[in-house]
Design a protein around this motif. Structure first.
Motif, PDB file in Angstrom:
ATOM      1  N   LEU A 155     -16.423  -4.931  -3.453  1.00  0.00           N
ATOM      2  CA  LEU A 155     -15.321  -4.077  -3.904  1.00  0.00           C
ATOM      3  C   LEU A 155     -15.257  -2.792  -3.084  1.00  0.00           C
ATOM      4  N   LEU A 156     -16.396  -2.299  -2.617  1.00  0.00           N
ATOM      5  CA  LEU A 156     -16.374  -1.131  -1.731  1.00  0.00           C
ATOM      6  C   LEU A 156     -15.694  -1.466  -0.412  1.00  0.00           C
ATOM      7  N   ASP A 157     -15.917  -2.683   0.099  1.00  0.00           N
ATOM      8  CA  ASP A 157     -15.241  -3.102   1.329  1.00  0.00           C
ATOM      9  C   ASP A 157     -13.728  -3.119   1.153  1.00  0.00           C
ATOM     10  N   ASN A 158     -13.273  -3.337  -0.073  1.00  0.00           N
ATOM     11  CA  ASN A 158     -11.836  -3.425  -0.351  1.00  0.00           C
ATOM     12  C   ASN A 158     -11.255  -2.123  -0.905  1.00  0.00           C
ATOM     13  N   THR A 159     -12.014  -1.038  -0.781  1.00  0.00           N
ATOM     14  CA  THR A 159     -11.592   0.246  -1.350  1.00  0.00           C
ATOM     15  C   THR A 159     -11.613   1.337  -0.285  1.00  0.00           C
ATOM     16  N   MET A 160     -10.743   2.318  -0.447  1.00  0.00           N
ATOM     17  CA  MET A 160     -10.828   3.585   0.285  1.00  0.00           C
ATOM     18  C   MET A 160     -11.208   4.649  -0.723  1.00  0.00           C
ATOM     19  N   SER A 178     -10.086 -12.722   1.526  1.00  0.00           N
ATOM     20  CA  SER A 178      -9.915 -11.543   2.370  1.00  0.00           C
ATOM     21  C   SER A 178      -8.672 -10.760   2.012  1.00  0.00           C
ATOM     22  N   GLU A 179      -7.778 -11.350   1.193  1.00  0.00           N
ATOM     23  CA  GLU A 179      -6.559 -10.670   0.816  1.00  0.00           C
ATOM     24  C   GLU A 179      -6.632 -10.082  -0.585  1.00  0.00           C
ATOM     25  N   ALA A 180      -7.836  -9.913  -1.091  1.00  0.00           N
ATOM     26  CA  ALA A 180      -7.981  -9.167  -2.345  1.00  0.00           C
ATOM     27  C   ALA A 180      -7.353  -7.801  -2.152  1.00  0.00           C
ATOM     28  N   PRO A 181      -6.748  -7.213  -3.175  1.00  0.00           N
ATOM     29  CA  PRO A 181      -6.003  -5.969  -2.996  1.00  0.00           C
ATOM     30  C   PRO A 181      -6.886  -4.802  -2.558  1.00  0.00           C
ATOM     31  N   VAL A 182      -6.294  -3.916  -1.788  1.00  0.00           N
ATOM     32  CA  VAL A 182      -6.969  -2.684  -1.373  1.00  0.00           C
ATOM     33  C   VAL A 182      -6.794  -1.651  -2.476  1.00  0.00           C
ATOM     34  N   ARG A 183      -7.860  -0.913  -2.777  1.00  0.00           N
ATOM     35  CA  ARG A 183      -7.796   0.127  -3.803  1.00  0.00           C
ATOM     36  C   ARG A 183      -7.948   1.508  -3.168  1.00  0.00           C
ATOM     37  N   LEU A 184      -7.421   2.497  -3.859  1.00  0.00           N
ATOM     38  CA  LEU A 184      -7.583   3.895  -3.458  1.00  0.00           C
ATOM     39  C   LEU A 184      -8.244   4.659  -4.592  1.00  0.00           C
ATOM     40  N   ALA A 185      -9.325   5.365  -4.277  1.00  0.00           N
ATOM     41  CA  ALA A 185      -9.980   6.258  -5.227  1.00  0.00           C
ATOM     42  C   ALA A 185     -10.132   7.621  -4.574  1.00  0.00           C
ATOM     43  N   VAL A 186      -9.664   8.657  -5.239  1.00  0.00           N
ATOM     44  CA  VAL A 186      -9.783  10.023  -4.738  1.00  0.00           C
ATOM     45  C   VAL A 186     -10.618  10.832  -5.711  1.00  0.00           C
ATOM     46  N   LEU A 187     -11.714  11.384  -5.231  1.00  0.00           N
ATOM     47  CA  LEU A 187     -12.522  12.319  -6.008  1.00  0.00           C
ATOM     48  C   LEU A 187     -12.332  13.710  -5.425  1.00  0.00           C
ATOM     49  N   PHE A 188     -12.163  14.685  -6.304  1.00  0.00           N
ATOM     50  CA  PHE A 188     -11.942  16.075  -5.875  1.00  0.00           C
ATOM     51  C   PHE A 188     -12.927  16.971  -6.591  1.00  0.00           C
ATOM     52  N   VAL A 192     -13.439  16.565   4.191  1.00  0.00           N
ATOM     53  CA  VAL A 192     -12.926  15.254   3.807  1.00  0.00           C
ATOM     54  C   VAL A 192     -13.894  14.179   4.290  1.00  0.00           C
ATOM     55  N   ILE A 193     -14.241  13.255   3.402  1.00  0.00           N
ATOM     56  CA  ILE A 193     -14.953  12.045   3.796  1.00  0.00           C
ATOM     57  C   ILE A 193     -14.243  10.853   3.180  1.00  0.00           C
ATOM     58  N   VAL A 194     -14.324   9.708   3.842  1.00  0.00           N
ATOM     59  CA  VAL A 194     -13.757   8.456   3.335  1.00  0.00           C
ATOM     60  C   VAL A 194     -14.836   7.384   3.434  1.00  0.00           C
ATOM     61  N   LEU A 195     -15.135   6.722   2.319  1.00  0.00           N
ATOM     62  CA  LEU A 195     -16.075   5.612   2.287  1.00  0.00           C
ATOM     63  C   LEU A 195     -15.331   4.326   1.987  1.00  0.00           C
ATOM     64  N   GLY A 196     -15.883   3.203   2.437  1.00  0.00           N
ATOM     65  CA  GLY A 196     -15.286   1.913   2.146  1.00  0.00           C
ATOM     66  C   GLY A 196     -14.533   1.338   3.323  1.00  0.00           C
ATOM     67  N   GLY A 197     -14.168   0.064   3.197  1.00  0.00           N
ATOM     68  CA  GLY A 197     -13.578  -0.645   4.319  1.00  0.00           C
ATOM     69  C   GLY A 197     -12.087  -0.816   4.291  1.00  0.00           C
ATOM     70  N   GLY A 198     -11.418  -0.398   3.208  1.00  0.00           N
ATOM     71  CA  GLY A 198      -9.969  -0.533   3.161  1.00  0.00           C
ATOM     72  C   GLY A 198      -9.501  -1.967   3.386  1.00  0.00           C
ATOM     73  N   GLY A 199     -10.223  -2.930   2.799  1.00  0.00           N
ATOM     74  CA  GLY A 199      -9.850  -4.328   2.976  1.00  0.00           C
ATOM     75  C   GLY A 199     -10.153  -4.855   4.355  1.00  0.00           C
ATOM     76  N   GLY A 200     -11.185  -4.304   5.002  1.00  0.00           N
ATOM     77  CA  GLY A 200     -11.557  -4.724   6.342  1.00  0.00           C
ATOM     78  C   GLY A 200     -10.773  -4.038   7.437  1.00  0.00           C
ATOM     79  N   ARG A 201      -9.994  -3.030   7.086  1.00  0.00           N
ATOM     80  CA  ARG A 201      -9.133  -2.352   8.063  1.00  0.00           C
ATOM     81  C   ARG A 201      -9.685  -1.013   8.536  1.00  0.00           C
ATOM     82  N   ILE A 202     -10.817  -0.595   7.985  1.00  0.00           N
ATOM     83  CA  ILE A 202     -11.422   0.675   8.375  1.00  0.00           C
ATOM     84  C   ILE A 202     -12.842   0.433   8.859  1.00  0.00           C
TER      85      ILE A 202
END
Length: 443
Positions: A364-369, A41-51, A389-399
């Motif tokens: 990996l989507l669960d661990n990504t914003m 559950s402590e796998a790192p959180v990732r950030l991906a921004v598409l514009f 603005v939209i945000v997909l993913g779980g941010g490591g279970g925090r979203i």
């Protein structure tokens, strides 16, 4: 902020090549020490921004309801399968971006909310992805990967530098982070010691180390390692084939003698393939933990891209290449809708790839914003009183996804509040950012 230290088996190594490993249940990849792995559950959180530039169809960017019952406007139709994993964020804006009312002044601070210098000068603000890269990025070989599918424009438009409309990521207020337009060089940066092209396959270079590792891991991890190595080989092969077709190192004619002028180096012939390879590199960078922060600028604001790959509805028998993206954005026609959906398909593609990769109990989507944004709501009006603005993913279970967050009529609706919330999910907590003093509590 807690950083993840490298274990002895974090990387596969070969002559001149270092390749990060994916998450493995039987090896300490993100643990503090060998033999003391952190929980999955402590796998790192990732950030991906598409514009994507120039906004969207003025009447079809909307969402209503929650979870499976959420209804989406036509622009967001490609994301139908991800409604329960999505936040639709309405009403946020940048006050500073409203002062110029032109593409450059609305884009150069999209990820910072900073004031923009006019008169051809270059001054914006450090973007939140690069603030994360300066801290969270210390745990990876590549602090951030900044990708683009349209080259930057150095001109000046209505008293503002077009570099603003060409860059969303800024390393400092006066330094836009360089865009990598060439997939092959982005691939080299992730997996080679130096960003120089070479003839030898990355996979071939580390194969001996991979065989040694395979003997000491579980059967399920062996399958995972094989799948990962196959995905690396697939990207290598696709880049090589695209390069042979002349699509990734500048346009090359298919005739014996060209009948049109050769365009500048770096502009791909097949924009759909270019975008897909960049999306794959984003996923691969996250999967290997080579980087945890990636921005992908699909096109510029005030973009000159054309889309011959998309069949035109308005001009039957032709692709949507009769008009550049910027001019097309000044209409709400059916072809504009198709281009909007094409951009959303890139986000759906990334989300689908991320969701297919398991990391312990999560994907990996669960661990990504994964955020998709633009610098205006509708290109015809340059409307940026509220930004899409939209945000997909779980941010490591925090979203928690499947929600519409509406701030349109609230007094504190700075977009930088969203950025502060996203940074918080990655354990980076500045007291303020841009024009925001506090994060969004609802995230």
């Amino acid at each position: 902020m807690a950083t993840h230290h490298y274990s002895r088996r974090t990387f596969l190594r070969g002559a001149g090549v270092v390749m990060a490993l994916p998450w493995l249940e039987s090896r300490c990849v993100w643990g503090d020490e060998p033999g003391k792995a952190r929980p999955a559950s402590e796998a790192p959180v990732r950030l991906a921004v598409l514009f994507s530039g120039n906004g969207f169809h003025s009447k079809e960017w909307w969402a209503r309801g929650e979870g499976k019952a959420m209804e989406l406007g036509k622009v967001l139709a490609p994301l139908q399968d991800f409604r329960e994993r999505m936040l639709f964020v309405r009403g946020l804006f940048h006050a500073e971006a409203r002062k110029g009312n032109i593409h450059s002044s609305q884009t150069g601070n999209i990820l910072s909310g900073a004031p923009i210098a006019s008169g051809g000068d270059i001054r914006s603000g450090t973007s939140f992805d690069q603030l994360l890269a300066q801290t969270y990025g210390r745990s990876t070989r590549v602090p951030s990967l900044v990708l683009g599918c349209e080259r930057s424009n150095p001109a000046v438009h209505k008293n503002y530098s077009m570099l603003y409309s060409s860059h969303i990521s800024w390393s400092s207020p006066t330094t836009p982070t360089p865009l990598e337009l060439y997939p092959a060089l982005a691939f080299d940066r992730l997996f080679k010691d130096e960003s120089t092209p070479g003839d030898r396959s990355v996979l071939d270079a580390v194969m001996n180390d991979a065989r040694d590792l395979r003997r000491g891991i579980s059967t399920s991890d062996q399958r995972k390692l094989d799948e990962y190595l196959d995905s690396v080989r697939d990207v290598e092969t696709r880049i090589e084939n695209a390069g042979k077709r002349g699509e990734l190192q500048g346009w090359r004619p298919t005739l014996d003698k060209p009948n049109i002028q050769r365009p500048a180096d770096g502009i791909p012939q097949d924009i759909a393939e270019h975008m897909h390879i960049m999306c794959d590199l984003m996923v691969l960078g996250f999967q290997t933990d080579a980087t945890r922060i990636t921005t992908l600028k699909l096109n510029n604001d005030h973009s000159a891209l054309r889309f011959p790959n998309l069949p035109s509805v308005q001009q039957v028998g032709h692709g949507i290449d009769y008009m550049i993206h910027h001019l097309l954005s000044h209409s709400d026609g059916q072809d504009w809708m198709k281009v909007n959906q094409f951009f959303m398909e890139q986000t759906a593609y990334v989300a689908r790839r991320l969701d297919a990769i398991q990391e312990g109990p999560r994907t990996l989507l669960d661990n990504t914003m994964l955020m998709h944004c633009s610098s205006m709501m509708a290109g015809a009006r340059h409307d940026n009183d509220q930004l899409p603005v939209i945000v997909l993913g779980g941010g490591g279970g925090r979203i928690k996804g499947g929600r519409v967050l509406d701030y349109k009529d609230k007094p504190e609706r700075q977009l930088c509040r969203l950025f502060m919330s996203m940074m918080d999910k990655m354990d980076v907590r500045p007291k303020s950012f841009g024009d925001a003093k506090m994060a969004l509590e609802d995230l």
